[in-house]
Design a protein around this motif. Structure first.
Motif, PDB file in Angstrom:
ATOM      1  N   ASN A 132       0.685  -1.136  -0.126  1.00  6.88           N
ATOM      2  CA  ASN A 132      -0.080   0.000   0.115  1.00  6.88           C
ATOM      3  C   ASN A 132       0.979   1.127   0.032  1.00  6.88           C
ATOM      4  O   ASN A 132       0.543   2.269  -0.674  1.00  6.88           O
ATOM      5  N   TYR A 133       2.146   1.116   0.812  1.00 12.12           N
ATOM      6  CA  TYR A 133       2.781   2.435   0.721  1.00 12.12           C
ATOM      7  C   TYR A 133       3.545   2.532  -0.419  1.00 12.12           C
ATOM      8  O   TYR A 133       3.643   3.828  -0.931  1.00 12.12           O
ATOM      9  N   LYS A 135       2.415   1.777  -3.471  1.00  8.36           N
ATOM     10  CA  LYS A 135       0.972   2.371  -4.263  1.00  8.36           C
ATOM     11  C   LYS A 135       1.002   3.845  -3.924  1.00  8.36           C
ATOM     12  O   LYS A 135       0.629   4.476  -5.060  1.00  8.36           O
ATOM     13  N   LYS A 136       1.069   4.227  -2.735  1.00 11.08           N
ATOM     14  CA  LYS A 136       0.755   5.686  -2.604  1.00 11.08           C
ATOM     15  C   LYS A 136       1.907   6.476  -2.916  1.00 11.08           C
ATOM     16  O   LYS A 136       1.684   7.503  -3.760  1.00 11.08           O
ATOM     17  N   GLU A 139       1.577   6.943  -6.787  1.00  8.28           N
ATOM     18  CA  GLU A 139       0.395   7.736  -7.167  1.00  8.28           C
ATOM     19  C   GLU A 139       0.824   9.397  -6.957  1.00  8.28           C
ATOM     20  O   GLU A 139       0.633  10.315  -7.922  1.00  8.28           O
ATOM     21  N   GLN A 157       4.148  15.733   1.374  1.00  2.28           N
ATOM     22  CA  GLN A 157       3.281  14.474   1.317  1.00  2.28           C
ATOM     23  C   GLN A 157       4.162  13.205   1.381  1.00  2.28           C
ATOM     24  O   GLN A 157       3.813  12.608   2.144  1.00  2.28           O
ATOM     25  N   TYR A 161       4.310  10.557   4.396  1.00 11.09           N
ATOM     26  CA  TYR A 161       4.057   8.986   3.810  1.00 11.09           C
ATOM     27  C   TYR A 161       5.370   8.365   4.778  1.00 11.09           C
ATOM     28  O   TYR A 161       5.022   7.170   5.084  1.00 11.09           O
ATOM     29  N   GLU A 272      -4.183   3.698   5.543  1.00  7.91           N
ATOM     30  CA  GLU A 272      -4.262   4.777   4.308  1.00  7.91           C
ATOM     31  C   GLU A 272      -3.636   6.031   4.748  1.00  7.91           C
ATOM     32  O   GLU A 272      -3.603   6.958   4.359  1.00  7.91           O
TER      33      GLU A 272
END
Length: 585
Positions: A132-133, A135-136, A139, A157, A161, A272
């Motif tokens: 998930n990390y 993927k973030k 993006e 940002q 993260y 998230e």
């Protein structure tokens, strides 16, 4: 709702039925998904005020002969100890009520099995969180390339993260431990499926199941409002009291069910990186069941670690402490947990004397309750060792780390994350004392365990490689230092990609080794790589950027390029003046 039932033989003998002051019960293990409950024989149960102890039979059943206490029905009594080798209590509330018509239940956890499950769950959850990390980050980088965000917003940002993912690694251990020690006897099938999905690192399935339940927040509000009406009913008159008590019990059962979903919602939002919302659902649990001290401790710890709101965390911990003392008095495990958490707040704030005071309060309670061999006592010793280490009292730090290590080894043997952490802490103390051989020995022990538990691609393994590289560097064994720094770099690149502080640190360390070897061109190459990442992440005004400028200035100075050296030293100076002012080392 699924419940456990146990068949108890019914005898016609009047003498047995009317026998005074016998409290029947049974000892069982926690229920795990897909596994059967085990009824425990030969568990020793001691009752306060009665010499000796009682033992459970082959089917887990026991009879406590309470006659010496001369109790009336529904009178309270206290268990002083429950012991079964290799097990620990699921709930350390030792206050019981004498009820000859009710079967008392004692629930225990298999310590070794819990540790194995925790390791497995932590590994699964880390893999899911890592995916998930990445993927973030992908993006975010696409947004930057499209021009949807500014470079400043990108840096902000990205830093967020990275910081949250670093913190999440320690939170995973907490969550995995909770799921590994959870009793599923009274958990409904949907909630069980959500918990199992999280334990397997399948966050998408967990989120899908959570979304199918609708607004859990609204359901919590309904339960709280219903409770207020029930309380009014009980206050209204005696004719409604019995009905109100029945309603209150149902309301509490509904609240506990929703509380489990609120925690799952917290994990989903945490994954998230929505920390404020994740904290909200933990606080919502404390509102739903206000007298649950565990909920307050969990919420306070998260708020302390993730939001750095120390006042709110302390407030929750003191609320939990007040409730625990009211319920159980001073000598109870929940009181010890409260003291320990208050100590953690003071530790984070740098108030080391206050932290030590509260850690010692927790330790004394746990020692009185459980004796020396208990995980809570090992945690206390480790925490106190950390305080002494920060104070520079290395001998005392070593003494307490060794005590913690001895307990953890006795409970879990070698292959456990807590044992690895203890070895790492002891290695740090020996490094600080200048005993590099001993430091290397303990860092290698920590590495061996972490490799066995987590495999090669794990941040804890990277940390161990980095620590070992540092020792070799101090010993002047530059080839070995380079080998271990490169191993740490390889893991960090695989986990985080190029733009991460850990990667920059690895480049910086490798640059230092090349500088020590006299290979100034390679040193400059790696120092510049570290600088480029740090500038991209933090911008110009950052202490790590200043360090990089200073290191590069040193290389130019050694090369005889004094103009360039002066340029970079001045850059470092300008940043540090801006950050710290004139009067700083």
């Amino acid at each position: 709702m699924r419940r456990l039932y146990i068949l108890i033989a019914i005898y016609a003998s009047v003498s047995l039925i009317t026998c005074a002051d016998i409290q029947k019960g049974f000892v069982r293990t926690i229920m795990r998904p897909g596994k059967k409950v085990e009824y425990l024989s030969n568990a020793r149960i001691s009752v306060k005020g009665i010499p000796g102890s009682f033992r459970s039979k082959a089917n887990g059943q026991f009879e406590l002969e309470l006659q010496p206490l001369n109790l009336k029905e529904n009178s309270p009594f206290t268990l002083s100890a429950v012991f079964k080798e290799g097990y620990e209590l699921y709930d350390y509330n030792m206050s019981k009520v004498y009820s000859p018509g009710t079967t008392m239940e004692i629930i225990m956890k298999n310590v070794v099995q819990e540790a194995e499950d925790q390791k497995k769950f932590a590994r699964n959850m880390f893999n899911g969180a890592e995916a998930n990390y990445k993927k973030k980050i992908d993006e975010l980088e696409k947004k930057l390339k499209r021009g949807d965000i500014t470079i400043e917003k990108y840096r902000e940002q990205l830093n967020k993260y990275q910081d949250l993912f670093d913190k999440y690694q320690s939170q995973i251990d907490v969550i995995a431990k909770r799921y590994a020690g959870l009793d599923y006897a009274n958990i409904d099938p949907v909630t069980e499926s959500i918990n199992v999905a999280f334990s397997n690192g399948d966050f998408e399935r967990a989120d899908s199941l959570l979304n199918s339940l609708g607004s859990v927040d609204a359901k919590a509000t309904e339960i709280i409002k219903a409770r207020e009406e029930i309380d009014k009913k009980i206050e209204f008159g005696t004719s409604l009291v019995e009905e109100g008590i029945i309603d209150r019990e149902k309301n509490l059962a509904d609240a506990e069910k929703i509380a489990e979903i609120l925690y799952a919602k917290h994990i989903s939002l945490l994954n998230e990186f929505q920390n404020d919302s994740a904290a909200y659902y933990l606080k919502r649990r404390t509102e739903l069941i206000p007298d649950n001290t565990s909920y307050k401790l969990v919420a306070g710890t998260f708020i302390m670690d993730y939001l750095a709101n120390y006042n709110e965390a302390l407030n929750l911990f003191h609320q939990a402490l007040f409730i625990s003392k009211e319920k159980y008095g001073e000598n109870h495990s929940d009181v010890a947990k409260c003291y320990n958490n208050i100590g953690s707040v003071y530790n984070d704030q740098g108030k080391l004397d206050e932290a030590l005071e509260y850690y010692n309060k927790a330790l004394q309670i746990w020692l009185g309750l459980f004796g020396e061999n208990h995980p809570g006592i090992a945690t206390s010793y480790n925490s106190i060792g950390g305080i002494y280490s920060e104070q520079g009292n290395l001998e005392k730090a070593l003494e307490y780390y060794d005590k913690a290590l001895e307990i953890w080894l006795g409970l879990f043997e070698e292959n456990h994350p807590d044992v690895a952490t203890c070895y790492n802490n002891i290695g740090f103390v020996y490094s600080s004392k200048g005993n590099l051989e001993k430091a290397l020995e303990y860092y290698n022990k920590a590495l061996e365990i972490r490799l066995g538990l987590f495999g090669e691609n794990n941040p804890y393994v990277a940390t161990s490689y980095n620590n070992i590289g540092g020792i070799y560097s101090e010993q002047g064994n530059l080839e070995k230092a380079l080998e271990y720094y490169n191993k740490a770099l390889h893991i960090s690149l695989k986990l985080f990609g190029e733009n991460h502080p850990d990667v920059a640190t690895c480049y910086n360390n490798i640059g230092f080794v090349y500088s020590s070897k006299g290979n100034l061109e390679k040193a400059l190459e790696y120092y510049n790589k570290a600088l480029e990442i740090r500038l991209g992440l933090f911008g110009e005004n950052n202490p790590y950027v200043a360090t990089s400028y200073n290191n590069i200035g040193g290389i130019y100075s050694e090369q005889g390029n004094l103009e360039k050296a002066l340029e970079y030293y001045n850059k470092a100076l300008e940043i540090r003046l801006g950050l710290f002012g004139e009067n700083h080392p």
